[in-house]
Every structure is written in C-alpha cells, then in structure tokens.
Write a protein that holds these residues in place. Structure first.
Motif, PDB file in Angstrom:
ATOM      1  N   ASP A 131       0.854  -1.194   0.000  1.00 58.31           N
ATOM      2  CA  ASP A 131       0.000   0.000   0.000  1.00 58.31           C
ATOM      3  C   ASP A 131       0.889   1.243   0.000  1.00 58.31           C
ATOM      4  OD1 ASP A 131      -2.524  -1.290   0.090  1.00 58.31           O
ATOM      5  OD2 ASP A 131      -2.314  -1.627   2.236  1.00 58.31           O
ATOM      6  N   VAL A 132       1.336   1.630  -1.166  1.00 56.45           N
ATOM      7  CA  VAL A 132       2.286   2.739  -1.270  1.00 56.45           C
ATOM      8  C   VAL A 132       1.672   4.040  -0.761  1.00 56.45           C
ATOM      9  CG1 VAL A 132       3.891   3.919  -2.802  1.00 56.45           C
ATOM     10  CG2 VAL A 132       3.254   1.567  -3.276  1.00 56.45           C
ATOM     11  N   TRP A 133       0.371   4.178  -0.914  1.00 55.78           N
ATOM     12  CA  TRP A 133      -0.309   5.405  -0.470  1.00 55.78           C
ATOM     13  C   TRP A 133      -0.173   5.634   1.027  1.00 55.78           C
ATOM     14  CZ3 TRP A 133      -4.017   4.384   3.138  1.00 55.78           C
ATOM     15  CH2 TRP A 133      -4.523   3.086   3.172  1.00 55.78           C
ATOM     16  N   ARG A 134       0.074   4.579   1.782  1.00 56.41           N
ATOM     17  CA  ARG A 134       0.173   4.720   3.234  1.00 56.41           C
ATOM     18  C   ARG A 134       1.397   5.535   3.653  1.00 56.41           C
ATOM     19  NH1 ARG A 134      -3.067   1.218   6.362  1.00 56.41           N
ATOM     20  NH2 ARG A 134      -4.073  -0.464   5.185  1.00 56.41           N
ATOM     21  N   PRO A 145       2.011  10.405  -5.817  1.00 51.52           N
ATOM     22  CA  PRO A 145       2.698  10.580  -7.102  1.00 51.52           C
ATOM     23  C   PRO A 145       3.011   9.240  -7.767  1.00 51.52           C
ATOM     24  CG  PRO A 145       3.722  11.883  -5.354  1.00 51.52           C
ATOM     25  CD  PRO A 145       2.795  10.930  -4.691  1.00 51.52           C
ATOM     26  N   ALA A 146       3.392   9.304  -9.014  1.00 49.90           N
ATOM     27  CA  ALA A 146       3.664   8.088  -9.771  1.00 49.90           C
ATOM     28  C   ALA A 146       4.973   7.422  -9.365  1.00 49.90           C
ATOM     29  CB  ALA A 146       3.683   8.406 -11.270  1.00 49.90           C
ATOM     30  N   ARG A 147       6.026   8.192  -9.097  1.00 54.54           N
ATOM     31  CA  ARG A 147       7.349   7.603  -8.918  1.00 54.54           C
ATOM     32  C   ARG A 147       7.433   6.616  -7.747  1.00 54.54           C
ATOM     33  NH1 ARG A 147      11.942   8.850 -11.385  1.00 54.54           N
ATOM     34  NH2 ARG A 147      10.396   8.957 -13.094  1.00 54.54           N
ATOM     35  N   PRO A 148       6.863   6.898  -6.587  1.00 51.99           N
ATOM     36  CA  PRO A 148       6.932   5.882  -5.526  1.00 51.99           C
ATOM     37  C   PRO A 148       6.266   4.569  -5.921  1.00 51.99           C
ATOM     38  CG  PRO A 148       6.303   8.005  -4.607  1.00 51.99           C
ATOM     39  CD  PRO A 148       6.241   8.144  -6.094  1.00 51.99           C
ATOM     40  N   VAL A 149       5.192   4.642  -6.682  1.00 56.96           N
ATOM     41  CA  VAL A 149       4.535   3.425  -7.141  1.00 56.96           C
ATOM     42  C   VAL A 149       5.450   2.679  -8.113  1.00 56.96           C
ATOM     43  CG1 VAL A 149       2.523   2.499  -8.364  1.00 56.96           C
ATOM     44  CG2 VAL A 149       2.247   4.449  -6.806  1.00 56.96           C
ATOM     45  N   THR A 150       6.081   3.418  -9.020  1.00 51.00           N
ATOM     46  CA  THR A 150       7.020   2.805  -9.955  1.00 51.00           C
ATOM     47  C   THR A 150       8.164   2.123  -9.208  1.00 51.00           C
ATOM     48  OG1 THR A 150       6.535   4.486 -11.631  1.00 51.00           O
ATOM     49  CG2 THR A 150       8.585   3.265 -11.882  1.00 51.00           C
ATOM     50  N   ASP A 151       8.729   2.814  -8.245  1.00 48.80           N
ATOM     51  CA  ASP A 151       9.856   2.255  -7.499  1.00 48.80           C
ATOM     52  C   ASP A 151       9.476   0.969  -6.778  1.00 48.80           C
ATOM     53  OD1 ASP A 151      11.692   4.130  -8.270  1.00 48.80           O
ATOM     54  OD2 ASP A 151      11.523   5.366  -6.477  1.00 48.80           O
ATOM     55  N   ARG A 152       8.311   0.959  -6.139  1.00 48.21           N
ATOM     56  CA  ARG A 152       7.902  -0.228  -5.404  1.00 48.21           C
ATOM     57  C   ARG A 152       7.524  -1.365  -6.357  1.00 48.21           C
ATOM     58  NH1 ARG A 152      10.325  -1.216  -1.700  1.00 48.21           N
ATOM     59  NH2 ARG A 152       8.755  -2.761  -1.075  1.00 48.21           N
ATOM     60  N   ALA A 153       7.017  -1.016  -7.543  1.00 44.91           N
ATOM     61  CA  ALA A 153       6.700  -2.050  -8.532  1.00 44.91           C
ATOM     62  C   ALA A 153       7.976  -2.707  -9.049  1.00 44.91           C
ATOM     63  CB  ALA A 153       5.913  -1.444  -9.689  1.00 44.91           C
ATOM     64  N   ILE A 154       9.009  -1.893  -9.292  1.00 46.93           N
ATOM     65  CA  ILE A 154      10.298  -2.446  -9.717  1.00 46.93           C
ATOM     66  C   ILE A 154      10.853  -3.362  -8.633  1.00 46.93           C
ATOM     67  CG2 ILE A 154      12.695  -1.862 -10.242  1.00 46.93           C
ATOM     68  CD1 ILE A 154      11.618   0.723 -11.558  1.00 46.93           C
ATOM     69  N   ALA A 155      10.742  -2.921  -7.379  1.00 48.57           N
ATOM     70  CA  ALA A 155      11.223  -3.742  -6.268  1.00 48.57           C
ATOM     71  C   ALA A 155      10.456  -5.055  -6.180  1.00 48.57           C
ATOM     72  CB  ALA A 155      11.097  -2.963  -4.958  1.00 48.57           C
ATOM     73  N   ALA A 156       9.147  -4.996  -6.372  1.00 48.65           N
ATOM     74  CA  ALA A 156       8.345  -6.219  -6.311  1.00 48.65           C
ATOM     75  C   ALA A 156       8.739  -7.179  -7.423  1.00 48.65           C
ATOM     76  CB  ALA A 156       6.860  -5.866  -6.415  1.00 48.65           C
ATOM     77  N   GLY A 157       8.997  -6.639  -8.612  1.00 53.03           N
ATOM     78  CA  GLY A 157       9.406  -7.484  -9.721  1.00 53.03           C
ATOM     79  C   GLY A 157      10.738  -8.164  -9.479  1.00 53.03           C
ATOM     80  N   ARG A 158      11.635  -7.486  -8.787  1.00 54.57           N
ATOM     81  CA  ARG A 158      12.969  -8.034  -8.559  1.00 54.57           C
ATOM     82  C   ARG A 158      13.059  -8.893  -7.304  1.00 54.57           C
ATOM     83  NH1 ARG A 158      16.341  -2.411  -9.914  1.00 54.57           N
ATOM     84  NH2 ARG A 158      15.984  -2.462 -12.201  1.00 54.57           N
ATOM     85  N   GLU A 159      12.174  -8.642  -6.332  1.00 55.82           N
ATOM     86  CA  GLU A 159      12.302  -9.293  -5.029  1.00 55.82           C
ATOM     87  C   GLU A 159      11.362 -10.470  -4.815  1.00 55.82           C
ATOM     88  OE1 GLU A 159      13.387  -5.003  -2.864  1.00 55.82           O
ATOM     89  OE2 GLU A 159      11.564  -6.119  -2.317  1.00 55.82           O
ATOM     90  N   THR A 160      10.301 -10.576  -5.591  1.00 56.74           N
ATOM     91  CA  THR A 160       9.331 -11.637  -5.374  1.00 56.74           C
ATOM     92  C   THR A 160       9.337 -12.615  -6.544  1.00 56.74           C
ATOM     93  OG1 THR A 160       7.416 -10.636  -6.491  1.00 56.74           O
ATOM     94  CG2 THR A 160       7.872  -9.920  -4.230  1.00 56.74           C
ATOM     95  N   ASP A 161       8.741 -13.783  -6.297  1.00 56.82           N
ATOM     96  CA  ASP A 161       8.563 -14.764  -7.365  1.00 56.82           C
ATOM     97  C   ASP A 161       7.093 -14.829  -7.766  1.00 56.82           C
ATOM     98  OD1 ASP A 161       7.568 -15.881  -5.078  1.00 56.82           O
ATOM     99  OD2 ASP A 161       8.584 -17.817  -5.304  1.00 56.82           O
ATOM    100  N   ALA A 162       6.442 -13.680  -7.745  1.00 53.73           N
ATOM    101  CA  ALA A 162       5.019 -13.614  -8.066  1.00 53.73           C
ATOM    102  C   ALA A 162       4.752 -14.070  -9.498  1.00 53.73           C
ATOM    103  CB  ALA A 162       4.502 -12.186  -7.873  1.00 53.73           C
ATOM    104  N   ASP A 163       3.684 -14.833  -9.675  1.00 48.38           N
ATOM    105  CA  ASP A 163       3.268 -15.209 -11.027  1.00 48.38           C
ATOM    106  C   ASP A 163       2.681 -14.014 -11.758  1.00 48.38           C
ATOM    107  OD1 ASP A 163       4.024 -17.788 -10.551  1.00 48.38           O
ATOM    108  OD2 ASP A 163       2.006 -18.537 -10.157  1.00 48.38           O
ATOM    109  N   ARG A 164       2.029 -13.124 -10.973  1.00 49.29           N
ATOM    110  CA  ARG A 164       1.405 -11.945 -11.567  1.00 49.29           C
ATOM    111  C   ARG A 164       1.678 -10.721 -10.697  1.00 49.29           C
ATOM    112  NH1 ARG A 164      -4.534 -13.558 -14.098  1.00 49.29           N
ATOM    113  NH2 ARG A 164      -3.696 -14.619 -15.927  1.00 49.29           N
ATOM    114  N   LEU A 165       1.855  -9.592 -11.368  1.00 49.11           N
ATOM    115  CA  LEU A 165       2.103  -8.328 -10.688  1.00 49.11           C
ATOM    116  C   LEU A 165       1.059  -7.321 -11.148  1.00 49.11           C
ATOM    117  CD1 LEU A 165       3.863  -6.263  -9.069  1.00 49.11           C
ATOM    118  CD2 LEU A 165       5.190  -5.940 -11.176  1.00 49.11           C
TER     119      LEU A 165
END
Length: 305
Positions: A131-134, A145-165
């Motif tokens: 919940d980036v808005w928190r 703003p957009a950039r914190p969401v982008t940063d956390r999305a990049i982190a999720a892509g690199r740090e998790t083994d999620a099937d879907r993002l």
C-alpha cells in the motif's frame, strides 16, 4: 442514501445555497435513479480471466483519452478495450479480488497507490500487498505521485517470485500532478474533513470548460505514462497489459466523473498489450516506511467520500 436522507440534505442545501442547492440535490436524485439500473449493465470481464504477467492500472483513464496520446508511446501500439467489472475503484477491487480467484491472488503481488485497498484486501490475501499510499502520500500534490509506485513495482518485480504483478497508479485520476486545477488537495483541506472539489464537478457547474479539464486530464496521463515507460525498462514480464480500473464521464447522460452508474464511458477501459525487460536502468529509492496520515482523509481528499 435513503429518500429521507435525500429530503433532509435537500432542505439543508436549499437553506444554505438556494437554487444552487436545489440543483445539486436534483443531480443526486438523478444519480440515485441511475444506480438502481446499474445491475442491468453487462457484468464486465475479470482481469484474472485474461492472460498477463503484469497488469498496469491507470486509475480513471478513458479509452479515448488513451488513444489521443498512444502515438507518443511506442508501447501503446496494440489498442483494445474491455468492460470493467466496476465503475469505481472499490467496485473494481471487489469485483476482481474474489473467492473464485483466491489461488491466483496468493500468487499475485499488488502495488497500489489507491487507498481503497484497505477496505477490500489484507496482506494474507496476496503474495505481496504494498500500500504505497500509506507512506508516500504527497500533501503538496494532494495525491500519491507516480514515482513511488514505480519504485515499489520495480522492487516487487525483482524481489518476489510472483506469477502476476498488479501495479495500480493513481493517475490520470484528478488532481492532475503537472497541471492542477485550483488549489488541489492538501493536508489543510484534509484536516477540515472537507474533501475536495473535483474538476469534474466544477465542469458540471460551468466553472471550468471541457477543453480546460481535458487538457489537465491529458497532461496527467502523460505524466504517469512517462513513469510506465521507466517501469517497462526495469521489469521482466513477457506479457504486460496497460489498462484502467474504470473511466470517467464528461457529460454523457448528464453525468460527470465516475459515480456508480451504468455508463459506457465509465465502464469501458483501455487494454494495451506489450512486453517488459529489466535493463537495470533504475534503482528504486522508495522503501516501505511507517504509515502516516488517516486513511479516510485520503479517500475524502480524492473525492471518494
């Protein structure tokens, strides 16, 4: 709202604002009638029933707005659309994250700038709920703003083994970050609990022209698409979809914004497929910090309460 509530509110509005108050109550009554026929509108397509590895949601993005700027972004070269499961963010979340898709949800990372997530989801529902808005709310911009969401999305892509993002930006939903109309939303307004006077409401009242509102709306879309471009350069995903949770009405059927009503301009959303490859050109700066601010105040500030 019950009929009794509407009558009481109407009395207060007429007392305080005269004819203007009566006009506002008439609009609310009209919306109430439209909401009653909402159930007869097509149910829409749950995004989990489509194939994608990463789903990028642009909050409140109209189909025609996306088409206006698509030529400016190479990754928007496969236009399509679908009927959303809801006409508001909370409707979309409730209609998407359902018991029927519980197993898929547990393999999904959801990075969101939309505060409604707290009403629908918990961390145990998903592989990751960010919940980036928190923690990255910008009081000056009056939104996330957009950039914190982008940063956390990049982190999720690199740090998790999620099937879907799922990456849920708050733009192009007003307020427009690059082109605010009026004072926007700030902590002072939030503290008063007064919510926010949306440009769509101001357009309906004749205080802004459609051309002016559309310009601001379009610039806000370009603002977030610039960040989407950065995300696509720092994410590994074979099939990426850029879509929206819902659209907006700009006068169709006499409606403005996105109340829970069965209007095509609100329920039809863009659906663009592309790909992403992590070239490592950007290192995320935003980390998960302690929660700050009141959830309900943030929702009110965005015009949801």
């Amino acid at each position: 709202m019950t009929l009794g509530d509407w009558v009481s509110d109407t009395r207060n509005r007429i007392r305080d604002d005269g004819v203007v108050g009566l006009r506002e109550s008439g609009y609310e009554l009209y919306l109430g009638g439209l909401r009653r026929i909402n159930e007869f509108y097509p149910e829409g397509t749950n995004v989990y029933d489509r194939e994608w590895d990463a789903l990028i949601l642009l909050d409140a993005c109209r189909v025609d707005l996306m088409r206006e700027v698509a030529d400016e972004y190479p990754f928007l070269n496969r236009p399509d659309e679908l009927v959303s499961v809801g006409s508001s963010s909370i409707d979309w979340m409730e209609g998407t994250f359902t018991d029927d898709h519980r197993d898929e949800m547990r393999r999904t990372a959801y990075v969101t700038g939309n505060p409604f997530s707290h009403r629908v989801l918990s961390e145990r529902d998903l592989l990751r709920l960010d919940d980036v808005w928190r923690y990255a709310w910008d009081d000056d911009a009056g939104t996330i703003p957009a950039r914190p969401v982008t940063d956390r999305a990049i982190a999720a892509g690199r740090e998790t083994d999620a099937d879907r993002l799922v990456v849920h930006y708050m733009q192009p939903h007003f307020p427009s970050v690059p082109d605010p109309l009026g004072g926007g939303m700030n902590s002072e307004t939030l503290g008063e609990g007064a919510g926010w006077d949306s440009p769509w409401d101001r357009l309906r009242r004749g205080e802004l022209t459609e051309k002016r509102v559309w310009e601001s709306y379009r610039e806000n879309l370009r603002y977030v698409l610039d960040d989407v471009s950065l995300l696509l350069e720092n994410l590994d995903a074979e099939r990426v979809v850029i879509s929206a949770d819902h659209g907006n009405a700009k006068g169709e059927w006499g409606v403005y914004g996105h109340p829970k009503v069965p209007i095509p301009s609100v329920r039809r959303v863009p659906w663009y497929e592309t790909t992403a490859e992590d070239d490592g050109t950007h290192e995320p700066e935003t980390e998960r910090n302690v929660e700050r601010g009141d959830i309900e105040e943030k929702l009110g500030a965005l015009g949801y309460l």
